[in-house]
Write a protein that holds these residues in place. Structure first.
Motif, short mmCIF file in Angstrom:
data_model
loop_
_atom_site.label_atom_id
_atom_site.label_comp_id
_atom_site.label_asym_id
_atom_site.label_seq_id
_atom_site.Cartn_x
_atom_site.Cartn_y
_atom_site.Cartn_z
N HIS A 191 -0.54 29.04 19.86
CA HIS A 191 -1.20 28.70 21.11
C HIS A 191 -0.34 27.77 21.96
CE1 HIS A 191 -2.07 25.49 18.29
NE2 HIS A 191 -2.38 24.70 19.28
N LEU A 192 0.80 27.33 21.45
CA LEU A 192 1.71 26.47 22.18
C LEU A 192 3.06 27.17 22.35
CD1 LEU A 192 1.05 23.06 20.39
CD2 LEU A 192 0.12 23.82 22.58
N GLU A 193 3.86 26.64 23.28
CA GLU A 193 5.24 27.07 23.40
C GLU A 193 6.16 25.96 22.91
OE1 GLU A 193 5.08 30.18 27.16
OE2 GLU A 193 5.62 28.08 27.53
N ARG A 194 7.32 26.35 22.40
CA ARG A 194 8.24 25.37 21.81
C ARG A 194 9.65 25.63 22.32
NH1 ARG A 194 8.51 24.23 15.29
NH2 ARG A 194 10.15 22.67 15.28
N TRP A 195 10.42 24.58 22.53
CA TRP A 195 11.74 24.71 23.12
C TRP A 195 12.77 25.11 22.06
CZ3 TRP A 195 13.69 25.43 27.66
CH2 TRP A 195 15.07 25.26 27.88
N TRP A 196 13.44 26.24 22.30
CA TRP A 196 14.53 26.74 21.47
C TRP A 196 15.83 26.38 22.18
CZ3 TRP A 196 15.44 28.97 16.83
CH2 TRP A 196 16.62 29.67 16.65
N ASP A 197 16.71 25.56 21.54
CA ASP A 197 17.89 25.04 22.23
C ASP A 197 19.09 25.98 22.16
OD1 ASP A 197 18.90 24.79 19.70
OD2 ASP A 197 19.00 22.59 19.71
N GLY A 198 18.84 27.20 21.71
CA GLY A 198 19.93 28.16 21.58
C GLY A 198 20.47 28.27 20.17
N THR A 199 20.11 27.27 19.36
CA THR A 199 20.57 27.25 17.96
C THR A 199 19.42 27.03 16.99
OG1 THR A 199 22.70 26.33 18.65
CG2 THR A 199 22.15 26.14 16.32
N ALA A 200 18.47 26.17 17.35
CA ALA A 200 17.37 25.83 16.45
C ALA A 200 16.18 25.37 17.27
CB ALA A 200 17.79 24.74 15.47
N TRP A 201 15.02 25.35 16.64
CA TRP A 201 13.82 24.80 17.27
C TRP A 201 13.97 23.29 17.44
CZ3 TRP A 201 10.84 28.14 19.51
CH2 TRP A 201 10.62 29.39 18.97
N THR A 202 13.45 22.75 18.56
CA THR A 202 13.37 21.30 18.74
C THR A 202 11.93 20.86 18.53
OG1 THR A 202 12.85 21.32 21.10
CG2 THR A 202 15.19 21.56 20.48
N GLU A 203 11.66 19.57 18.73
CA GLU A 203 10.30 19.05 18.57
C GLU A 203 9.51 19.08 19.87
OE1 GLU A 203 8.80 18.28 15.75
OE2 GLU A 203 10.64 19.04 14.84
N HIS A 204 10.05 19.68 20.92
CA HIS A 204 9.38 19.69 22.22
C HIS A 204 8.44 20.89 22.30
CE1 HIS A 204 11.95 16.49 23.78
NE2 HIS A 204 12.91 17.06 23.08
N ARG A 205 7.17 20.61 22.59
CA ARG A 205 6.15 21.66 22.71
C ARG A 205 5.37 21.47 24.00
NH1 ARG A 205 6.26 20.26 17.24
NH2 ARG A 205 6.38 21.99 15.76
N ARG A 206 4.72 22.55 24.46
CA ARG A 206 3.89 22.46 25.67
C ARG A 206 2.84 23.56 25.63
NH1 ARG A 206 7.52 25.10 30.58
NH2 ARG A 206 7.28 27.28 29.92
#
Length: 299
Positions: free
Chosen positions: A15-30
């Motif tokens: 139900h959320l979106e998460r920031w993919w930095d091009g290499t791995a998932w980060t802790e940023h969600r929205r």
């Protein structure tokens, strides 16, 4: 290869979106409805915006071809900051990884039994009982489902618990002697004070021996003692200490403790006998026990 940086559906919280930095998932969600991050300014003006759109479309096409790479980089352990200028939301993202089995779950061949491989026995998992999850006590093999606020006003309690452990603290081998010696400790730990010294049920006021005697368990001669415990708060309950020789290793005595709340919310008292009768040697579905199996009934 990996997908381009961007906001994608969070594999662990769809139900959320998460920031993919091009290499791995980060802790940023929205939340999905949040506005997309700004696109970095481009010297080419409109041409730059056209390039950004093209990159976004290309990213959507690439995702299908790089699923394996995206899954390989998925995880919560990468805590690097998101890029300062995130790319627009992509219509597709790295696929959700296959969930791992919970560490609290017991892997068994038969979902209707719980395995105690250390002591070489299995227990039947009756209706209303579940494998232990998030249980602080040691050696628990099953509990009733759910918790409730303890009558003493502190902590959370469960209406039923079954423990299984090997007796190693002394050289006593007699099931009768061990069961009789353990029953008071079983009652005190369940209904008097817990490991933190809290009186979850207001303390024990009295008890009665309601059953004791020999019993066959997993084809072995065992012994049980059962008490009815009355507490200062709440309905109290029943505790039972059951001891029988293990069928594995040095045949050390196996101690099974039962803790059942009394009253309408507690499990049926008959479940004590059903569980005892259903205990089997590990890998043997036919050798059971219970009162009358091969030993006279208890007192």
């Amino acid at each position: 290869m990996s997908p381009p940086p961007g906001w994608y559906p969070d594999p662990h919280a769809p139900h959320l979106e998460r920031w993919w930095d091009g290499t791995a998932w980060t802790e940023h969600r929205r939340a999905p409805e949040a506005p997309a991050g700004p696109v970095p300014p481009s010297p080419g003006g409109g041409a730059g915006r056209a390039k950004a759109v093209a990159v976004t479309a290309a990213g959507a096409v690439l995702v299908a071809a790089i699923v394996t790479a995206a899954v390989a980089f998925d995880g919560d352990t990468d805590t690097r900051s998101a890029p300062t200028a995130p790319a627009p939301t992509s219509p597709a993202g790295p696929p959700e990884p296959t969930p791992e089995a919970s560490a609290s779950e017991t892997s068994v061949g038969d979902p209707a039994v719980v395995e105690d491989q250390l002591n070489g026995v299995t227990f039947p998992l009756l209706d209303g009982w579940v494998r232990p999850q998030h249980v602080a006590q040691d050696d628990v093999v099953m509990t009733t489902a759910g918790t409730y606020d303890c009558p003493g006003g502190v902590g959370l309690c469960r209406h039923g618990l079954v423990f299984s452990r090997t007796v190693t603290e002394n050289d006593e081998k007699s099931p009768e002697a061990l069961a009789k010696a353990d029953i008071k400790d079983a009652a005190d730990e369940a209904y008097d004070r817990d490991g933190l010294g809290r009186e979850l049920h207001g303390g024990i006021e009295s008890h009665q021996v309601v059953r004791s005697g020999p019993v066959a368990v997993a084809g072995r001669a065992g012994y049980l003692v059962r008490w009815r415990v009355h507490t200062a708060k709440g309905p109290g309950g029943y505790v039972q200490s059951l001891v029988f020789p293990s069928s594995v290793g040095t045949e050390s005595p196996v101690l099974v403790r039962y803790v059942f709340d009394a009253g309408g919310d507690g499990p049926p008292l008959a479940d004590m006998d059903r569980i005892t009768k259903g205990i089997r040697p590990f890998g043997d579905a036919d050798t059971g026990g219970g009162v009358g199996s091969s030993i006279g009934p208890p007192d």
